[in-house]
Design an enzyme around this catalytic site. Structure first.
Site, short mmCIF file in Angstrom:
data_model
loop_
_atom_site.label_atom_id
_atom_site.label_comp_id
_atom_site.label_asym_id
_atom_site.label_seq_id
_atom_site.Cartn_x
_atom_site.Cartn_y
_atom_site.Cartn_z
N ASN A 211 0.86 -1.19 0.00
CA ASN A 211 0.00 0.00 0.00
C ASN A 211 0.89 1.24 0.00
O ASN A 211 2.12 1.12 0.00
CB ASN A 211 -0.94 -0.03 1.21
N LYS A 290 8.95 -16.71 -11.21
CA LYS A 290 8.18 -15.54 -11.63
C LYS A 290 7.00 -15.99 -12.50
O LYS A 290 7.17 -16.83 -13.39
CB LYS A 290 9.11 -14.62 -12.42
N LYS A 341 -14.06 0.65 15.10
CA LYS A 341 -12.78 -0.04 15.30
C LYS A 341 -12.29 0.08 16.75
O LYS A 341 -11.70 -0.84 17.29
CB LYS A 341 -11.73 0.51 14.33
O1 C5P Z 1 -9.26 -2.61 10.65
P1 C5P Z 1 -8.18 -1.74 10.10
O2 C5P Z 1 -7.15 -2.50 9.36
O3 C5P Z 1 -8.64 -0.57 9.33
O4 C5P Z 1 -7.48 -1.14 11.42
C1 C5P Z 1 -6.35 -0.38 11.33
C2 C5P Z 1 -5.54 -0.49 12.60
O5 C5P Z 1 -5.30 -1.88 12.85
C3 C5P Z 1 -4.17 0.13 12.47
O6 C5P Z 1 -3.77 0.60 13.75
C4 C5P Z 1 -3.31 -1.02 11.98
O7 C5P Z 1 -1.96 -0.83 12.32
C5 C5P Z 1 -3.93 -2.20 12.69
N1 C5P Z 1 -3.88 -3.46 11.95
C6 C5P Z 1 -3.29 -4.56 12.53
N2 C5P Z 1 -3.23 -5.75 11.86
C7 C5P Z 1 -3.76 -5.86 10.64
C8 C5P Z 1 -4.36 -4.76 10.03
C9 C5P Z 1 -4.39 -3.57 10.72
O8 C5P Z 1 -2.81 -4.46 13.65
N3 C5P Z 1 -3.68 -7.02 10.01
#
Ligand code: C5P
Length: 402
Positions: A211, A290, A341
């Protein structure tokens, strides 16, 4: 916004080491940060760099000797020492360190150190044998006993050709030490675990899913926490940014690696800030070779990554620590998503980012975030540099941590 050093009176002592030329950059940076810098040089220092250089950079008279033509101004020098907010000595040579350790006052710089009563930062720079010599080490120990802060020089190639410890620290490290003198130490004694950056999820040896996270916000949070006195562990996905000085870096690539690193460290943490943009999914299988272009569409199976924060939130249900801070990168329904969240992951605070704006979110140098705390109090912070945002986020965390 005023810089943290604006209006601060800094007395800058320069000794006779080849590293004196590096002090020119430091003085220039301090002046750029709007500090009022007065330079005092030992006689030896003037053989390496001309006083004129520092006079031009600081925009002020440079003090070099006790018995200059205008010796009548001597008392003014003493006033300078008494009125400054900070005394920086860089580079500090073995000779000056020895003088200061024994209270000698045979040149202007040593007189000013004795006459002043402000914080003194000593940045040694010399040949590694000189630095490691028991005499120098004993003298540095003495300086610390007097309350001066000694910043250990770096390891590396020295001007004399030797390899070893003795190189003047770089400006970024020095800046953090100088700024922290003027910063509240309200995270002292706290261990802070921060995640930052994106994750890379490979599906063949050449390609990956990721990302647009740059790591800037997480690194700013780490830098500011360190400055405010915390022990900082920074778990970072791939990022082009230099590690903030003094933080313990753990570099990871994938969401699984980040999960493992965070889980290995979270028990020692008082505060966990998950600023990383962890990939929600990873490829179900990684090809050894690949993937060849075939002209037809192909399918890629994606499987969910563990939600690290949710796991920590679940563990926390049975404990009070660590304080948990999450980030939400949203493109719509920011506040509702943030609230959801916060509750779902059992957080103490959530920082909501708008990833659509050009001045905010991924890659930008500025950010405009909203905070929702565990009492569902919403606070909208103004558009600021990521470092200033980090300051405000830490203010909030410190309040919640009381
Ligand atoms: O649910 P979402 O991914 O939008 O939440 C974002 C928060 O969760 C951020 O603080 C991110 O660092 C954390 N996160 C995590 N593990 C993941 C995805 C996101 O700890 N697999």
């Amino acid at each position: 916004m005023k810089t943290l050093l604006a209006g601060k009176k800094i007395l800058f002592g320069i000794c006779g080491s080849i590293a004196a030329y590096k002090a020119a950059e430091w003085v220039r940076e301090l002046v750029k940060a709007e500090a009022e810098v007065s330079v005092v040089m030992t006689e030896a220092a003037t053989h390496f760099v001309s006083g004129l250089t520092f006079a031009s950079l600081s925009g002020r008279r440079v003090y070099t000797g006790m018995f200059e033509k205008d010796a009548g101004e001597e008392m003014t020098h003493i006033t300078l020492a008494r009125e400054c907010d900070l005394f920086v000595i860089a580079p500090a040579t073995a000779q000056t360190i020895a003088k200061l350790a024994h209270g000698f006052a045979d040149d202007l710089l040593s007189v000013l150190v004795l006459a002043g009563n402000t914080k003194v930062l000593v940045f040694p720079a010399m040949n590694s044998n000189m630095y490691c010599h028991k005499a120098t080490q004993a003298n540095l120990f003495k300086l610390q006993e007097y309350g001066y802060t000694v910043i250990e020089p770096e390891q590396g190639k020295l001007a004399c050709g030797d390899d070893g410890v003795g190189r003047l620290v770089d400006w970024k490290t020095a800046r953090e030490k100088i700024v922290s003198v003027f910063t509240r130490q309200d995270l002292q004694g706290q261990t802070v675990l921060i995640s930052a950056g994106p994750t890379w999820e490979s599906y063949d040896p050449a390609r990956l899913l990721s990302n647009r996270s740059s790591g800037k916000m997480g690194y700013a949070l780490a830098r500011v926490a360190k400055r405010r006195g915390a022990r900082v562990i920074l778990v970072s996905g791939p990022s082009a940014i230099d590690p903030p000085p003094g933080v313990e870096m753990i570099n990871v690539m994938t969401g699984i690696e980040m999960h493992d690193a965070i889980l290995a460290k979270y028990e020692s943490a008082d505060i966990v800030v998950m600023a990383a943009a962890v990939s929600d999914y990873r490829p179900g299988k990684k090809m050894k070779q690949k993937v060849k272009k075939s002209g037809t569409s192909i399918e890629l199976e994606l499987i969910p990554n563990p939600d690290i924060l949710k796991i920590l939130g679940y563990k926390k249900k049975k404990a009070i620590r660590p304080l948990l801070v999450g980030f939400a990168a949203e493109s719509k329904g920011h506040v509702e998503e943030g609230r959801r969240k916060l509750k779902e992951k059992n957080l103490d605070l959530i920082v909501i980012n708008d990833i659509i704006g050009t001045d905010t979110g991924f890659g930008a140098d500025t950010n405009e975030v909203s905070l929702i705390d565990r009492n569902y109090q919403l606070e909208k912070l103004p558009l600021r540099s990521k470092e200033e945002c980090a300051e405000m986020i830490w203010d909030k965390i410190v309040n919640l941590n009381r």
